[in-house]
Design a protein around this motif. Structure first.
Motif, mmCIF file in Angstrom:
data_model
loop_
_atom_site.group_PDB
_atom_site.id
_atom_site.type_symbol
_atom_site.label_atom_id
_atom_site.label_comp_id
_atom_site.label_asym_id
_atom_site.label_seq_id
_atom_site.Cartn_x
_atom_site.Cartn_y
_atom_site.Cartn_z
ATOM 1 N N SER A 157 53.310 -115.781 -3.036
ATOM 2 C CA SER A 157 52.596 -115.758 -1.753
ATOM 3 C C SER A 157 53.561 -115.950 -0.585
ATOM 4 C CB SER A 157 51.525 -116.851 -1.731
ATOM 5 O OG SER A 157 50.533 -116.587 -2.712
ATOM 6 N N ARG A 189 45.824 -110.419 -0.275
ATOM 7 C CA ARG A 189 45.571 -110.566 -1.720
ATOM 8 C C ARG A 189 46.532 -109.666 -2.506
ATOM 9 N NH1 ARG A 189 40.750 -113.057 -3.069
ATOM 10 N NH2 ARG A 189 40.646 -111.869 -5.019
ATOM 11 N N ASP A 192 45.747 -107.986 -5.879
ATOM 12 C CA ASP A 192 44.793 -106.879 -5.969
ATOM 13 C C ASP A 192 45.444 -105.525 -5.755
ATOM 14 O OD1 ASP A 192 42.727 -108.584 -6.519
ATOM 15 O OD2 ASP A 192 41.898 -108.614 -4.482
ATOM 16 N N SER A 252 44.361 -112.019 -14.471
ATOM 17 C CA SER A 252 43.548 -112.379 -13.310
ATOM 18 C C SER A 252 42.394 -113.255 -13.763
ATOM 19 C CB SER A 252 43.021 -111.126 -12.605
ATOM 20 O OG SER A 252 42.152 -110.400 -13.463
#
Length: 302
Positions: A157, A189, A192, A252
């Protein structure tokens, strides 16, 4: 008288000697003992004898020839996925989706291509593109390796924000010619990001041929547990059976389905690139889904 007596005495003596000689030649009535063979062979003859005919020396027996040594034939490693088709793999992921590509770097051929262009949520596989971006710009090597080997989401992140966000994906799509990869709809995100098995193989080809060695070293050092505690040795590590491997896994946790991906290189000199992407119904728990992914790789490896 004395002469006659002397002659007579001499005669008597000679007669006595003759009698002794006769007695010695006949001996007693007992049979003489035979000479032992060994003794006869070693006792020298007292009288000259005829020369023995020379006997030819015995010819030495030819030594048996040793059978030529042969090196054991090297076992031919079976080509991964040589007898695998889509129907076989689909059965192993009941109710879900599976894609698999195996590329042989030695022959330059793809030995398996099953649903290679089907799209999946990348989960942590996008960390490969993040790592390339960070190291290309001189970012911290140790943190990048930790992000990869432990699949550390916090580091991912941080790097995502610091090194361009969605542009990380679009830039590598253009550079590597990725046809099924696109950035996430929601920019923050990163997990994704959409990806395909065919594109994952292209990423590994670039990593092996041009990428920083620190990335492959981190994939070789993948830990059994990720930073979130998830066991990431499903798929390639569990199915590799003692072979050399390096992996980047993905999983996930949320949504209507579960994603579990196993990707990496396998064999000496990273000969095989393997990408297996899977999607499972939410009702399938992680241990079951993990085993199914391992079963797929086991089938690919024969």
């Amino acid at each position: 008288m004395r002469k006659l007596s002397g002659i007579f005495l001499v005669g008597l003596c000679l007669g006595a000697v003759g009698a002794v000689a006769v007695t010695a030649s006949h001996g007693s009535s007992a049979t003489p003992k035979p000479i032992a063979v060994a003794e006869a062979a070693t006792t020298p003859s007292r009288t000259p004898s005829a020369k023995a005919e020379p006997q030819p020396e015995p010819k030495p027996e030819p030594e048996p020839k040793a059978a030529p040594k042969t090196q054991p034939a090297a076992e031919q490693e079976p080509e991964p996925g040589a007898d695998v088709d889509a129907a076989t793999l689909d059965k192993l992921v009941r109710g879900g989706n599976v894609s698999a590509v195996v590329f042989d770097r030695q022959t330059g051929k793809t030995s398996v291509s099953v649903h290679a262009d089907r799209g999946y949520t990348s989960a942590s596989l996008v960390k490969l593109l993040i790592a390339l971006s960070v190291l290309e710009r001189g970012g911290p090597v140790a943190d990048v390796q930790r992000m990869l080997s432990r699949s550390d989401d916090d580091l991912a992140s941080r790097f995502w924000v610091a090194y361009g966000g969605t542009s990380i994906v679009t830039r590598w799509v253009a550079k590597l010619g990725l046809t099924g990869t696109r950035p996430p709809a929601e920019p923050g995100r990163w997990g994704d990001t959409r990806i395909t098995a065919a594109d994952v193989v292209k990423i590994y080809q670039y990593l092996l041929d041009h990428g920083p060695s620190a990335i492959l070293a981190a994939l070789h050092a993948a830990t059994e547990r990720g930073s979130d505690g998830f066991r990431q040795y499903f798929g390639i590590p569990d199915a590799a059976a003692g072979r050399t491997w390096a992996v980047k896994q993905g999983w996930s946790c949320c949504g209507p389905t579960r994603m579990l991906h196993t990707t990496g290189v396998l064999g000496d000199d990273s000969r095989y690139i393997v990408a297996v992407l899977t999607e499972h119904p939410a009702g399938v728990d992680y241990p079951t889904a993990s085993k199914r992914v391992t079963d797929v790789v086991t089938k690919l490896l024969g």
